[in-house]
Design a protein around this motif. Structure first.
Motif, PDB file in Angstrom:
ATOM      1  N   THR A 261      67.267 -36.114 -41.416  1.00 42.68           N
ATOM      2  CA  THR A 261      66.825 -35.292 -40.731  1.00 42.68           C
ATOM      3  C   THR A 261      66.223 -34.123 -41.533  1.00 42.68           C
ATOM      4  OG1 THR A 261      68.774 -35.294 -39.355  1.00 42.68           O
ATOM      5  CG2 THR A 261      67.824 -33.316 -39.155  1.00 42.68           C
ATOM      6  N   VAL A 262      64.718 -33.893 -41.110  1.00 45.74           N
ATOM      7  CA  VAL A 262      63.906 -32.812 -41.807  1.00 45.74           C
ATOM      8  C   VAL A 262      64.677 -31.457 -41.984  1.00 45.74           C
ATOM      9  CG1 VAL A 262      61.735 -31.688 -42.045  1.00 45.74           C
ATOM     10  CG2 VAL A 262      61.822 -33.978 -41.588  1.00 45.74           C
ATOM     11  N   SER A 263      64.634 -30.953 -43.160  1.00 45.45           N
ATOM     12  CA  SER A 263      65.558 -29.653 -43.214  1.00 45.45           C
ATOM     13  C   SER A 263      64.961 -28.776 -44.285  1.00 45.45           C
ATOM     14  CB  SER A 263      67.197 -29.679 -43.362  1.00 45.45           C
ATOM     15  OG  SER A 263      67.716 -28.647 -43.452  1.00 45.45           O
ATOM     16  N   ASN A 264      64.860 -27.512 -44.151  1.00 48.72           N
ATOM     17  CA  ASN A 264      64.436 -26.332 -45.076  1.00 48.72           C
ATOM     18  C   ASN A 264      65.574 -25.585 -45.281  1.00 48.72           C
ATOM     19  OD1 ASN A 264      61.057 -26.062 -44.179  1.00 48.72           O
ATOM     20  ND2 ASN A 264      62.109 -27.827 -45.290  1.00 48.72           N
ATOM     21  N   LYS A 265      65.986 -25.350 -46.901  1.00 49.40           N
ATOM     22  CA  LYS A 265      67.031 -24.588 -47.475  1.00 49.40           C
ATOM     23  C   LYS A 265      67.382 -23.579 -46.388  1.00 49.40           C
ATOM     24  CE  LYS A 265      69.262 -23.275 -51.290  1.00 49.40           C
ATOM     25  NZ  LYS A 265      69.155 -23.199 -52.801  1.00 49.40           N
ATOM     26  N   HIS A 266      66.455 -22.426 -46.188  1.00 49.06           N
ATOM     27  CA  HIS A 266      66.871 -21.266 -45.818  1.00 49.06           C
ATOM     28  C   HIS A 266      67.041 -21.107 -44.435  1.00 49.06           C
ATOM     29  CE1 HIS A 266      66.480 -19.735 -49.924  1.00 49.06           C
ATOM     30  NE2 HIS A 266      65.242 -20.062 -49.783  1.00 49.06           N
ATOM     31  N   GLY A 267      66.427 -22.272 -43.514  1.00 44.07           N
ATOM     32  CA  GLY A 267      66.573 -22.327 -42.040  1.00 44.07           C
ATOM     33  C   GLY A 267      65.605 -21.478 -41.452  1.00 44.07           C
ATOM     34  N   ASP A 268      64.747 -20.650 -41.963  1.00 39.95           N
ATOM     35  CA  ASP A 268      63.840 -19.586 -41.166  1.00 39.95           C
ATOM     36  C   ASP A 268      62.889 -20.627 -40.251  1.00 39.95           C
ATOM     37  OD1 ASP A 268      65.120 -17.622 -42.686  1.00 39.95           O
ATOM     38  OD2 ASP A 268      63.355 -17.707 -44.046  1.00 39.95           O
ATOM     39  N   ALA A 269      62.622 -21.798 -40.507  1.00 46.19           N
ATOM     40  CA  ALA A 269      61.509 -22.402 -39.761  1.00 46.19           C
ATOM     41  C   ALA A 269      62.478 -23.127 -38.666  1.00 46.19           C
ATOM     42  CB  ALA A 269      60.950 -23.337 -40.734  1.00 46.19           C
TER      43      ALA A 269
END
Length: 324
Positions: A261-269
């Motif tokens: 699952t694609v995921s960015n650390k800060h979750g803003d996106a």
């Protein structure tokens, strides 16, 4: 170059697709199926490229995504990694579990069912909403033959095609399976892949370091759910994932390796699965509020180039009750 499999038979019929995803031409004179093309990629790829170049200038028949299977309707191997370790960290944090340090240096990977994938617009079939139906938007690569012991520095050359994935998870079945310490099975039904598979050069400068540096757009029931960048916070590149898979065995041509699952650390996106959003809600509010998918819910997964053109076409699926 963009390739697809038109519905018909277990393995479909190989077609070459125009860059703008509007037209197609049969490639049966070169290879009857995508797997056949991959088996002899060194010879078939140049021929398919000539057809692709000609198609982008003129000709071809209209392309209807509903008549397409996943590019590989079945594969000899489907190995799904978990390259976005921040995603794993979040999920473990929500249940109060510590993150083993090895997770940052040794990729997680499971071998999924590959005997039958569903098409990009085919329904997600489930018999019970109580199973916790969730989508997982990912990027995947298809390899040629990878020798056992291939290291990451040599693995990039084995990446021949890229796709998007909806790796469906039945979240409420996972805990009992993992408690057996033997991996997923019932909790991982058939995955769906994007309408077309593309050669890495179709991403232009966005493909580097064996990563796709573009947002992966996900919408749930027509509303934006997330668009994290697939090249950001990807702890393990596809080259590293392939090397991990090939450490003790050779990988045959047509092996699919997923990013997780694609995921960015800060979750803003936003998120690429419901479980991650529920985890964030658990951490921030003390309890999750976003429900898992119900019958009739739909999910759309797509990636666009710098000009706003769809690269792979869209995975566009609806959850449908399976009645046997």
């Amino acid at each position: 170059m963009k390739l697809a499999s038109r519905k018909g038979g277990r393995d479909g019929t190989l077609v070459v697709v125009s860059r703008d995803l509007t037209r197609q031409v049969a490639a049966s004179g070169i290879a009857p199926t995508l797997q056949a093309a991959l088996d002899n990629w060194q010879d078939t790829a140049p021929q398919l490229q000539l057809v692709y170049d000609a198609l982008n200038k003129q000709g071809g028949a209209p392309l209807d995504p509903k008549r397409l299977q996943s590019p590989l309707p079945r594969a000899f191997q489907w190995a799904d990694g978990s390259a976005y370790v921040t995603h794993v960290e979040l999920v473990r944090k929500a249940r109060g579990a510590e993150m083993p340090p090895s997770f940052w240096t040794d990729p997680l990977m499971y071998q999924g069912g590959s005997d039958s994938f569903v098409g990009p617009t085919d329904p997600i079939l489930a018999a019970d909403e109580a199973w916790g139906i969730d989508f997982e938007a990912e990027v995947a690569v298809i390899t040629d033959d990878v020798p056992m012991g291939t290291v990451a520095a040599q693995a990039d050359r084995h990446i021949k095609l890229l796709m998007l994935v909806n790796d469906v998870s039945l979240r409420n079945l996972i805990p009992a399976e993992l408690a057996k310490n033997f991996g997923f099975f019932q909790s991982k039904p058939a995955s769906a892949f994007s309408p077309v598979a593309v050669t890495p050069d179709e991403l232009g400068d966005a493909w580097h370091g064996s990563k796709a540096h573009l947002p992966l757009h996900v919408s749930l029931n027509g509303k934006t759910f997330g668009a994290p960048n697939a090249g950001v916070d990807m702890t393990f590149s596809f080259a590293q994932l392939i090397a991990h898979a090939a450490k003790t065995r050779a990988l045959c041509a047509g092996t699919i390796v997923g990013s997780g699952t694609v995921s960015n650390k800060h979750g803003d996106a936003g998120s690429c699965c419901i479980a991650e959003r529920r985890t964030l809600e658990q951490i921030e509010k003390g309890a999750p509020t976003t429900p898992f998918m119900k019958f009739g819910d739909s999910v759309r997964i797509e990636m666009f180039d710098a000009r706003g053109q769809s690269i792979f076409g869209a995975i566009d699926q609806k959850v449908v009750r399976y009645d046997g």
